[in-house]
Design a protein around this motif. Structure first.
Motif, PDB file in Angstrom:
ATOM      1  N   ARG A  98     -34.530 -49.253  27.700  1.00  0.00           N
ATOM      2  CA  ARG A  98     -33.464 -48.240  27.722  1.00  0.00           C
ATOM      3  C   ARG A  98     -32.874 -48.271  29.109  1.00  0.00           C
ATOM      4  NH1 ARG A  98     -33.348 -42.125  27.151  1.00  0.00           N
ATOM      5  NH2 ARG A  98     -34.072 -42.339  29.044  1.00  0.00           N
ATOM      6  N   ILE A 110     -28.908 -48.561  29.979  1.00  0.00           N
ATOM      7  CA  ILE A 110     -27.815 -47.748  30.706  1.00  0.00           C
ATOM      8  C   ILE A 110     -27.210 -48.348  31.823  1.00  0.00           C
ATOM      9  CG2 ILE A 110     -28.000 -45.396  31.972  1.00  0.00           C
ATOM     10  CD1 ILE A 110     -30.568 -44.757  30.605  1.00  0.00           C
ATOM     11  N   MET A 111     -28.131 -48.984  32.778  1.00  0.00           N
ATOM     12  CA  MET A 111     -27.489 -49.506  33.765  1.00  0.00           C
ATOM     13  C   MET A 111     -26.399 -50.723  33.357  1.00  0.00           C
ATOM     14  SD  MET A 111     -30.689 -50.109  36.545  1.00  0.00           S
ATOM     15  CE  MET A 111     -31.825 -50.923  35.544  1.00  0.00           C
ATOM     16  N   LYS A 112     -26.526 -51.328  32.259  1.00  0.00           N
ATOM     17  CA  LYS A 112     -25.547 -52.352  32.105  1.00  0.00           C
ATOM     18  C   LYS A 112     -24.199 -51.454  31.485  1.00  0.00           C
ATOM     19  CE  LYS A 112     -26.158 -56.164  30.385  1.00  0.00           C
ATOM     20  NZ  LYS A 112     -26.670 -57.521  29.687  1.00  0.00           N
ATOM     21  N   SER A 113     -24.520 -50.506  30.624  1.00  0.00           N
ATOM     22  CA  SER A 113     -23.408 -49.666  30.171  1.00  0.00           C
ATOM     23  C   SER A 113     -22.604 -48.804  31.306  1.00  0.00           C
ATOM     24  CB  SER A 113     -23.845 -48.539  29.113  1.00  0.00           C
ATOM     25  OG  SER A 113     -24.398 -47.478  30.057  1.00  0.00           O
ATOM     26  N   HIS A 120     -28.529 -56.205  25.017  1.00  0.00           N
ATOM     27  CA  HIS A 120     -27.336 -55.816  24.631  1.00  0.00           C
ATOM     28  C   HIS A 120     -27.278 -54.412  24.432  1.00  0.00           C
ATOM     29  CE1 HIS A 120     -23.306 -55.929  22.843  1.00  0.00           C
ATOM     30  NE2 HIS A 120     -23.395 -57.485  22.745  1.00  0.00           N
ATOM     31  N   PRO A 121     -26.546 -53.534  25.293  1.00  0.00           N
ATOM     32  CA  PRO A 121     -26.522 -52.230  25.808  1.00  0.00           C
ATOM     33  C   PRO A 121     -26.398 -51.518  24.257  1.00  0.00           C
ATOM     34  CG  PRO A 121     -24.791 -53.072  26.978  1.00  0.00           C
ATOM     35  CD  PRO A 121     -25.564 -54.223  26.452  1.00  0.00           C
ATOM     36  N   VAL A 122     -25.315 -51.895  23.317  1.00  0.00           N
ATOM     37  CA  VAL A 122     -25.040 -50.930  22.401  1.00  0.00           C
ATOM     38  C   VAL A 122     -26.256 -51.232  21.194  1.00  0.00           C
ATOM     39  CG1 VAL A 122     -23.715 -51.254  20.259  1.00  0.00           C
ATOM     40  CG2 VAL A 122     -22.673 -51.804  22.406  1.00  0.00           C
ATOM     41  N   ILE A 156     -29.347 -51.023  21.957  1.00  0.00           N
ATOM     42  CA  ILE A 156     -30.340 -49.840  22.660  1.00  0.00           C
ATOM     43  C   ILE A 156     -29.701 -48.500  22.234  1.00  0.00           C
ATOM     44  CG2 ILE A 156     -31.575 -49.339  24.519  1.00  0.00           C
ATOM     45  CD1 ILE A 156     -32.552 -51.943  24.011  1.00  0.00           C
ATOM     46  N   ILE A 157     -28.537 -48.370  22.799  1.00  0.00           N
ATOM     47  CA  ILE A 157     -27.952 -47.259  22.758  1.00  0.00           C
ATOM     48  C   ILE A 157     -27.777 -46.485  21.328  1.00  0.00           C
ATOM     49  CG2 ILE A 157     -25.484 -45.787  23.042  1.00  0.00           C
ATOM     50  CD1 ILE A 157     -25.350 -47.818  25.689  1.00  0.00           C
ATOM     51  N   ARG A 158     -27.305 -47.472  20.336  1.00  0.00           N
ATOM     52  CA  ARG A 158     -27.446 -47.017  18.953  1.00  0.00           C
ATOM     53  C   ARG A 158     -28.810 -46.965  18.325  1.00  0.00           C
ATOM     54  NH1 ARG A 158     -23.364 -47.665  15.815  1.00  0.00           N
ATOM     55  NH2 ARG A 158     -21.676 -48.966  16.216  1.00  0.00           N
TER      56      ARG A 158
END
Lengths: 411, 247
Positions: A307, A311-314, A402-404, A406-408
Motif C-alpha cells: 500500500r 502511495i509513493m508511486k501515486s 500498479h498503484p491503481v 492497490i488504491i482500488r
C-alpha cells in the motif's frame, strides 16, 4: 537525510524483530566464515612454518641439474654424440669456504656447510642404514632448529668425544643405543670407524628421526674418504618466501643445484590449493544461506508495504526510487549483519585460538589462528553483495506494483 | 476555515495557451475473457482555476477516469494532455515526474505513510522532487499545515489524528509541490458531515484563493451541486457537463 535512505531505515526499524533475525542470519554467516577462514589459513600457515623450520630454506648440493656439456656441443650448433659416458666428477662443492663466503656476501640470512654420507650403524648386532650428516655445531643453529630438537646431550657434546654422534631418538630406539653407547659406522666404500652416542634428537618428522645421525663435518669427511669435502650448503633466509629467488641466483652463480623449500615440497603446497578451494566453497555456501534470510525479510516488507509503495508511486515517485528503497533495505541488513559478524567472528577466533593442544613431546600449543583483515573484508563483501541480490528480486517486484490496483482494492 | 491566500493565482485562465488538462477520446478497457469498458471515449477540456465535480452512480467509471486524468493509469485508446503535452508516449519516469510536479492527489482514504510523522508525510513529495533546499521544504510544509490548522500536529504520526485531520494532512501533501491541479477521489467519502464540510471548504478555497484547479470525484450530490462545474458519467461515458450559474 536522503529520502530513499529515510524510508528504507524507517521500514527496517518498523520491523525490528524480523530485521534482527535477518541481521543475525547474516552476522552468523559472516562470523563463522571469518572463523573458518582464520582457522584454515592459520593451520596452513602453521603447517608451512613447521615445514619451513624442519628443512633448510635453500639447499645447495654438489649436483648439477644437467650433465656437463661436451666440448663438441660448445663448439658446434648441433652435435650428436654416441655412447658417451659423462665424466664422473670429484664429489663435493668446489672450494666450499670461498663459495660460502660469496653466498654469505649477499644473501640475507645464514649459510652452514654439511657433509652427507650414507652408512650403516651397527650396534649389538643390529644394522640400520643411516644418513650421517656432518655439521658445524657453531653454524648449525643459524640454519636449523636442531639445538631445540635435542632431547638428551647437546650440540656442543659433538666435540667431547672422538667420532661423536647425535642420533634420532627413533633410530636410537631401533638399535637399542643409549647415551654413551659405542657403535660401529660403516660405509659402502669400506670405511669403518667406532663412534660414540653423545646426544639424541627428535625433530618430529618420523622419517628424519628414523634414519638420521649428526656428526662433525670432519667425521663426515672421514667417512666419505675425502678430506675437505662439503657436499651440501644449507641456507636459512630472513624471509622464507624469498627462497626461490635466492635459490635461482645461487644456482646461476655457482652452477650447483639449489633447491628452495617450495620446490622441495611442491606437492604439499598443491594440496593447500585444494584446501583453499574447499574453504572458499564452504564460506561461500554459509553466506549464501544467510542471504536467504535477507530475501525473506525484504519479500515480507515489500508485501506488507504494498500500500505504501502504491502511495509513493501515486505521488510521483518513479519506479527507480522505489526499487532503490528496498535494495537499500537489503543493503542495510547486509552491512549491519556484516558489522555484527565482525564482532562474532573476532570472538570466535579468540575462543578457538585459546583452545590448547597438549602433546607429550612438545610444549603446549594453541590452535593456530590467522589474523587477517582480508578474511573480514571478503566475508563482508560476499554478505553485502548477496544481500543486495536477495533484495533486488523483491524490490523489482515491488517497484512494478500498479498503484491503481492497490488504491482500488483499499476502497 | 479558510485557506490563507498566497498572492495572486499563478495560473490564470489566460487566453491562447493550451488548456491545463485535456482528454481526447480517452477509453480504458480492462482486458479479460470478457473485456470490460471502464471509460468510453471521453473528451474533456479543463482549464486553470476550475472547481470540477465528476459525478455518477457506482461503477460509472468516475474513479477510473480520474486515475486516467492523473496519469496513474494509461488509456487503452485516446490521449491525456497536460498543458498541451501528450503523456501516453512518456516513459514511466517522465510520467512520474509530471505527477510529482503538476498533480496533487487526495484519495478517499488518507493514504499517509503510517511510520512517518505528519511533517515527513507532507515533505515527502518535495524531497522526491528535490527542487528546494531542506530548510525551505520544512518551512513550506509547516506553512501548509498551519494554513490547514494542523501546525500543532506536525510531529504526530497519522494514527494519532482524527479522520478529518488526516484528510487535511493528505491535502497538505497534495499541495506540497504547489501543483496547479489537485485530483481528489471521494475526498469526503469516509468522513462525517462536519469533517466533510471542512474538507470541501478547503478544496473550494484552493480554487478561490490559490488559483488551483480541483477535480473531485464524488457521489455526494449535495457537495457536487456546490462545485462550479459538474461532469456526469454513466457507463464510462460523459452524459452531462454543466457549469453552475454564479450569481
Amino acid at each position: 537525510m536522503n529520502l530513499v535512505l529515510d524510508v528504507a531505515l524507517t521500514h527496517v526499524r518498523a520491523r525490528a524483530r524480523q530485521t534482527l533475525v535477518a541481521v543475525a542470519g547474516v552476522a552468523t554467516g559472516v562470523g563463522f566464515s571469518i572463523m573458518m577462514a582464520a582457522l584454515l589459513q592459520g593451520s596452513q600457515e602453521d603447517f608451512i612454518r613447521q615445514l619451513v623450520n624442519a628443512m633448510p630454506h635453500v639447499a645447495v648440493s654438489d649436483e648439477r641439474r644437467a650433465p656437463p656439456p661436451q666440448p663438441a656441443e660448445e663448439v658446434y650448433d648441433a652435435a650428436r654424440i654416441h655412447g658417451l659416458k659423462p665424466e664422473a666428477r670429484r664429489r663435493g662443492i668446489k672450494n666450499p669456504l670461498a663459495t660460502m663466503a660469496s653466498i654469505e656476501a649477499w644473501v640475507p640470512g645464514a649459510v652452514a656447510p654439511s657433509v652427507k654420507v650414507q652408512g650403516i650403524l651397527r650396534y649389538a648386532s643390529r644394522d640400520v642404514a643411516t644418513s650421517i650428516v656432518g655439521i658445524d655445531p657453531n653454524r648449525e643453529p643459524l640454519v636449523s632448529e636442531l639445538p631445540k630438537q635435542i632431547r638428551q646431550g647437546s650440540l656442543g657434546a659433538l666435540y667431547t668425544a672422538t667420532n661423536a654422534l647425535i642420533l634420532g631418538d627413533r633410530l636410537a630406539e631401533k638399535i637399542g643405543a643409549r647415551l654413551g653407547s659405542k657403535l660401529t659406522v660403516q660405509t659402502s666404500d669400506g670405511i669403518r670407524l667406532t663412534a660414540q652416542v653423545v646426544g639424541l634428537f627428535r625433530s618430529g618428522v618420523r622419517q628424519v628421526d628414523d634414519t638420521t645421525a649428526y656428526a662433525l663435518v670432519k667425521t663426515g669427511q672421514i667417512l666419505a674418504g675425502q678430506t675437505g669435502l662439503v657436499n651440501e650448503l644449507r641456507l636459512r633466509l630472513d624471509d622464507a618466501l624469498a627462497a626461490p629467488a635466492a635459490a635461482a641466483r645461487i644456482e646461476r652463480e655457482t652452477g650447483y643445484k639449489s633447491v628452495a623449500w617450495q620446490e622441495a615440497s611442491e606437492d604439499l603446497l598443491n594440496a593447500f590449493v585444494v584446501r583453499n578451494v574447499i574453504m572458499y566453497t564452504v564460506v561461500g555456501a554459509i553466506l549464501l544461506v544467510a542471504s536467504f534470510g535477507t530475501y525473506n525479510i525484504i519479500s515480507t516488507i515489500t508485501h506488507e508495504k504494498a500500500r505504501d509503495i502504491a502511495i509513493m508511486k501515486s505521488l510521483g515517485l518513479p519506479e527507480r526510487t522505489v526499487r532503490r528503497i528496498f535494495v537499500l533495505e537489503a543493503g542495510v541488513i547486509g552491512v549491519v549483519g556484516a558489522l555484527f559478524g565482525f564482532v562474532l567472528g573476532y570472538a570466535l577466533c579468540v575462543a578457538v585460538g585459546s583452545i590448547e593442544i597438549t602433546n607429550p613431546f612438545t610444549d603446549v600449543t594453541h590452535i593456530p589462528i590467522s589474523w587477517s583483515p582480508r578474511h573480514y573484508a571478503m566475508a563482508a563483501a560476499v554478505a553485502v553483495v548477496s544481500s543486495l541480490v536477495a533484495g533486488l528480486l523483491p524490490a523489482r517486484r515491488a517497484a512494478r506494483v500498479h498503484p491503481v490496483e492497490i488504491i482500488r482494492g483499499a476502497t | 476555515m479558510t485557506v490563507m491566500a498566497e498572492g495572486p493565482p499563478r495560473e490564470t485562465a489566460a487566453a491562447g495557451g493550451p488548456p491545463l488538462l485535456e482528454a481526447r477520446g480517452v477509453t480504458r478497457v480492462l482486458p479479460g475473457i470478457v473485456p470490460t469498458t471502464l471509460v468510453h471515449d471521453v473528451d474533456l477540456i479543463i482549464g486553470a482555476n476550475e472547481l470540477v465535480a465528476i459525478t455518477g452512480p457506482s461503477g460509472s467509471g468516475k474513479s477510473s477516469l480520474l486515475y486516467l486524468l492523473g496519469l496513474l493509469d494509461l488509456p487503452t485508446a485516446g490521449e491525456v494532455l497536460i498543458r498541451g503535452q501528450a503523456t501516453a508516449a512518456m516513459s514511466e519516469e517522465e510520467r512520474a515526474h509530471t505527477r510529482l510536479a503538476t498533480l496533487g492527489f487526495v484519495f478517499q482514504f488518507h493514504f499517509l505513510l503510517p511510520e512517518f510523522s505528519v511533517l515527513a508525510n507532507v515533505t515527502l513529495p518535495m524531497r522526491a522532487l528535490g527542487a528546494l533546499p531542506p530548510k525551505a521544504m520544512r518551512d513550506r510544509a509547516m506553512e501548509l499545515l498551519g494554513a490547514l490548522g494542523l501546525a500543532d500536529h506536525a510531529g504526530k504520526r497519522p494514527d494519532q489524528l482524527s479522520g478529518g485531520q488526516r484528510q487535511r494532512v493528505a491535502v497538505a501533501r497534495a499541495l506540497a509541490n504547489d501543483p496547479p491541479l489537485v485530483l481528489a477521489d471521494e475526498p469526503t467519502g469516509s468522513l462525517d458531515s462536519q469533517a466533510s464540510e471542512q474538507v470541501f471548504e478547503i478544496l473550494r478555497d484552493l480554487v478561490r484563493a490559490r488559483g488551483k484547479t480541483v477535480i473531485a470525484v464524488t457521489h455526494d450530490l449535495e457537495i457536487a451541486r456546490r462545485m462550479d462545474r459538474r461532469i456526469a458519467l454513466m457507463d464510462g461515458a460523459v452524459v452531462g457537463d454543466t457549469i453552475r450559474e454564479t450569481s
